[in-house]
Design a protein around this motif. Structure first.
Motif, PDB file in Angstrom:
ATOM      1  N   ALA A 150      44.003  38.287  34.383  1.00 51.21           N
ATOM      2  CA  ALA A 150      42.929  37.311  34.178  1.00 51.21           C
ATOM      3  C   ALA A 150      41.564  37.967  34.031  1.00 51.21           C
ATOM      4  CB  ALA A 150      42.902  36.325  35.342  1.00 51.21           C
ATOM      5  N   GLY A 151      41.537  39.299  33.983  1.00 50.35           N
ATOM      6  CA  GLY A 151      40.279  40.006  33.777  1.00 50.35           C
ATOM      7  C   GLY A 151      39.636  40.531  35.045  1.00 50.35           C
ATOM      8  N   ASP A 153      40.745  41.880  39.309  1.00 48.68           N
ATOM      9  CA  ASP A 153      41.837  42.211  40.219  1.00 48.68           C
ATOM     10  C   ASP A 153      42.019  41.072  41.231  1.00 48.68           C
ATOM     11  OD1 ASP A 153      43.384  43.291  42.415  1.00 48.68           O
ATOM     12  OD2 ASP A 153      43.012  45.280  41.564  1.00 48.68           O
ATOM     13  N   GLN A 154      43.098  40.315  41.060  1.00 49.87           N
ATOM     14  CA  GLN A 154      43.328  39.145  41.914  1.00 49.87           C
ATOM     15  C   GLN A 154      43.547  39.524  43.372  1.00 49.87           C
ATOM     16  OE1 GLN A 154      46.420  36.597  40.157  1.00 49.87           O
ATOM     17  NE2 GLN A 154      45.964  37.526  38.174  1.00 49.87           N
ATOM     18  N   VAL A 155      44.138  40.679  43.615  1.00 54.09           N
ATOM     19  CA  VAL A 155      44.393  41.088  44.998  1.00 54.09           C
ATOM     20  C   VAL A 155      43.085  41.452  45.690  1.00 54.09           C
ATOM     21  CG1 VAL A 155      45.605  42.722  46.492  1.00 54.09           C
ATOM     22  CG2 VAL A 155      46.728  41.830  44.438  1.00 54.09           C
ATOM     23  N   LYS A 156      42.212  42.143  45.008  1.00 55.68           N
ATOM     24  CA  LYS A 156      40.897  42.434  45.581  1.00 55.68           C
ATOM     25  C   LYS A 156      40.154  41.146  45.914  1.00 55.68           C
ATOM     26  CE  LYS A 156      39.413  47.010  44.056  1.00 55.68           C
ATOM     27  NZ  LYS A 156      38.396  47.761  43.284  1.00 55.68           N
ATOM     28  N   GLU A 157      40.276  40.174  45.028  1.00 56.46           N
ATOM     29  CA  GLU A 157      39.592  38.898  45.257  1.00 56.46           C
ATOM     30  C   GLU A 157      40.113  38.190  46.495  1.00 56.46           C
ATOM     31  OE1 GLU A 157      40.058  36.739  41.622  1.00 56.46           O
ATOM     32  OE2 GLU A 157      38.331  37.703  40.653  1.00 56.46           O
ATOM     33  N   VAL A 158      41.441  38.176  46.679  1.00 59.54           N
ATOM     34  CA  VAL A 158      41.988  37.484  47.847  1.00 59.54           C
ATOM     35  C   VAL A 158      41.678  38.255  49.131  1.00 59.54           C
ATOM     36  CG1 VAL A 158      44.318  38.481  47.890  1.00 59.54           C
ATOM     37  CG2 VAL A 158      43.970  36.123  48.620  1.00 59.54           C
ATOM     38  N   ILE A 159      41.558  39.567  49.054  1.00 58.51           N
ATOM     39  CA  ILE A 159      41.123  40.339  50.227  1.00 58.51           C
ATOM     40  C   ILE A 159      39.706  39.940  50.607  1.00 58.51           C
ATOM     41  CG2 ILE A 159      40.511  42.650  51.049  1.00 58.51           C
ATOM     42  CD1 ILE A 159      42.916  43.711  49.435  1.00 58.51           C
ATOM     43  N   GLN A 160      38.841  39.795  49.612  1.00 61.78           N
ATOM     44  CA  GLN A 160      37.464  39.356  49.877  1.00 61.78           C
ATOM     45  C   GLN A 160      37.452  37.956  50.486  1.00 61.78           C
ATOM     46  OE1 GLN A 160      35.650  39.763  46.021  1.00 61.78           O
ATOM     47  NE2 GLN A 160      35.456  41.987  46.166  1.00 61.78           N
ATOM     48  N   GLN A 161      38.359  37.093  50.006  1.00 58.16           N
ATOM     49  CA  GLN A 161      38.417  35.724  50.536  1.00 58.16           C
ATOM     50  C   GLN A 161      38.973  35.690  51.957  1.00 58.16           C
ATOM     51  OE1 GLN A 161      40.888  33.888  47.560  1.00 58.16           O
ATOM     52  NE2 GLN A 161      39.332  34.114  45.955  1.00 58.16           N
ATOM     53  N   THR A 162      39.707  36.716  52.337  1.00 59.75           N
ATOM     54  CA  THR A 162      40.275  36.785  53.685  1.00 59.75           C
ATOM     55  C   THR A 162      39.255  37.277  54.706  1.00 59.75           C
ATOM     56  OG1 THR A 162      42.502  37.128  52.787  1.00 59.75           O
ATOM     57  CG2 THR A 162      42.150  37.816  55.059  1.00 59.75           C
ATOM     58  N   ALA A 163      38.243  37.980  54.248  1.00 59.31           N
ATOM     59  CA  ALA A 163      37.247  38.548  55.167  1.00 59.31           C
ATOM     60  C   ALA A 163      36.635  37.507  56.102  1.00 59.31           C
ATOM     61  CB  ALA A 163      36.168  39.285  54.384  1.00 59.31           C
ATOM     62  N   PRO A 164      36.155  36.361  55.611  1.00 59.64           N
ATOM     63  CA  PRO A 164      35.587  35.374  56.537  1.00 59.64           C
ATOM     64  C   PRO A 164      36.613  34.786  57.498  1.00 59.64           C
ATOM     65  CG  PRO A 164      35.653  34.500  54.290  1.00 59.64           C
ATOM     66  CD  PRO A 164      35.955  35.962  54.201  1.00 59.64           C
TER      67      PRO A 164
END
Length: 288
Positions: A150-151, A153-164
């Motif tokens: 999708a342009g 890195d989806q895994v990096k994005e979900v890691i960022q979403q897990t931080a909070p």
């Protein structure tokens, strides 16, 4: 991480061979300190699924997991509520018949270890996807391409979403156990740190995906370290002391199992020797 979650259609069947494996041994640590109340929270990377002896069938918890070894080292009373497949949500919500893990905390708790986040990013599903895609381009990096289709890195994005979510867990621990020393224990080295590969029937990943999977795990650990620092907790690096003992290491030197374990442990999880290494890292952090 997700000790009881199927990682792909064929992977769950591969895991079943571990159930009949013979017991291994785990040597206790020998440091002795004054005992303090200790609560262990977390997912399967803390609970030690399939490592002898299993003392909780619901959570696949071993009495030779790193919390148990740390408790021996501290000559401490342990309340271990770590549970396979746990997410950050299971700190305050039940998990099957297991009550919320935070129920074990109190104002008298003096030490807390926490390993969490792997199931929030659905790491087991990522491993299953990478294994399934490995055969499509064995020399390439089809899993990396899949998660970047999708342009971004989806895994990096979900890691960022897990931080909070991790930050909320740490605030919740502080509220319930205000006097506790809190240690966020990271994830062990699963893949060769040097970026090499060991593509085989038991590690069926494309050669180019090993480095990508390694980097995603490093990103997860980095996020956990950042959240620990911001919360005033201690981050325990278990990745560095397990480098060279990943799933591609020779069987005698392997502290992490591949998809068909040679030691009693769940696939893509630390075995008894891996938990010994984790316990030593926790003990070292406590005595810094």
């Amino acid at each position: 991480m997700g000790g009881r979650r199927a990682v792909a259609g064929g992977l769950l069947a591969l895991a079943c061979v571990v159930a009949t494996a013979t017991a291994g041994s785990a040597s206790p640590l020998h440091t002795r300190t004054q005992g303090v109340p200790y609560v262990a929270l977390g997912d399967s990377s803390a609970s030690g699924p399939l490592i002898p002896d299993q003392v909780d069938a619901n959570c696949l918890r071993s009495n030779h997991n790193y919390p148990s070894l740390v408790a021996i080292a501290l000559d401490d009373e342990l309340t271990d509520v770590s549970c396979s497949s746990a997410t950050t949500a299971n700190m305050t919500a039940p998990q099957g018949t297991a009550p919320p893990q935070f129920d074990a905390l109190s104002r008298s708790t003096k030490l807390v270890t926490l390993t969490i986040g792997g199931n929030d990013i659905d790491f087991s599903s990522i491993i299953g996807t990478c294994a399934s895609l490995g055969a499509t381009d064995p020399a390439g990096a089809p899993c990396k391409a899949h998660y970047n289709s999708a342009g971004a890195d989806q895994v990096k994005e979900v890691i960022q979403q897990t931080a909070p979510k991790v930050a909320r867990v740490l605030r919740g621990i502080k509220k319930r156990a205000p006097h506790a020393h809190v240690l966020v224990v990271g994830y062990v080295d699963l893949f060769p740190d040097d970026g090499s590969s060991c593509t085989s029937a038991t590690a069926p990943f494309a050669a180019g995906d090993f480095t990508w999977m390694r980097d995603r795990e490093i990103t997860l650990n980095s996020m956990l370290a950042t959240q620990a620092r911001r919360a005033g907790a201690t981050f325990v690096d278990t990745y560095t002391p397990t480098v060279g003992h990943d799933m591609c290491a020779p069987a005698a030197e392997r502290w992490v199992e591949d998809l068909v374990p040679v030691h009693p442990a769940y696939p893509v999880h630390a075995n008894a020797q891996g938990h010994e290494a984790e316990a030593r890292a926790v003990e070292h952090a406590l005595h810094r």
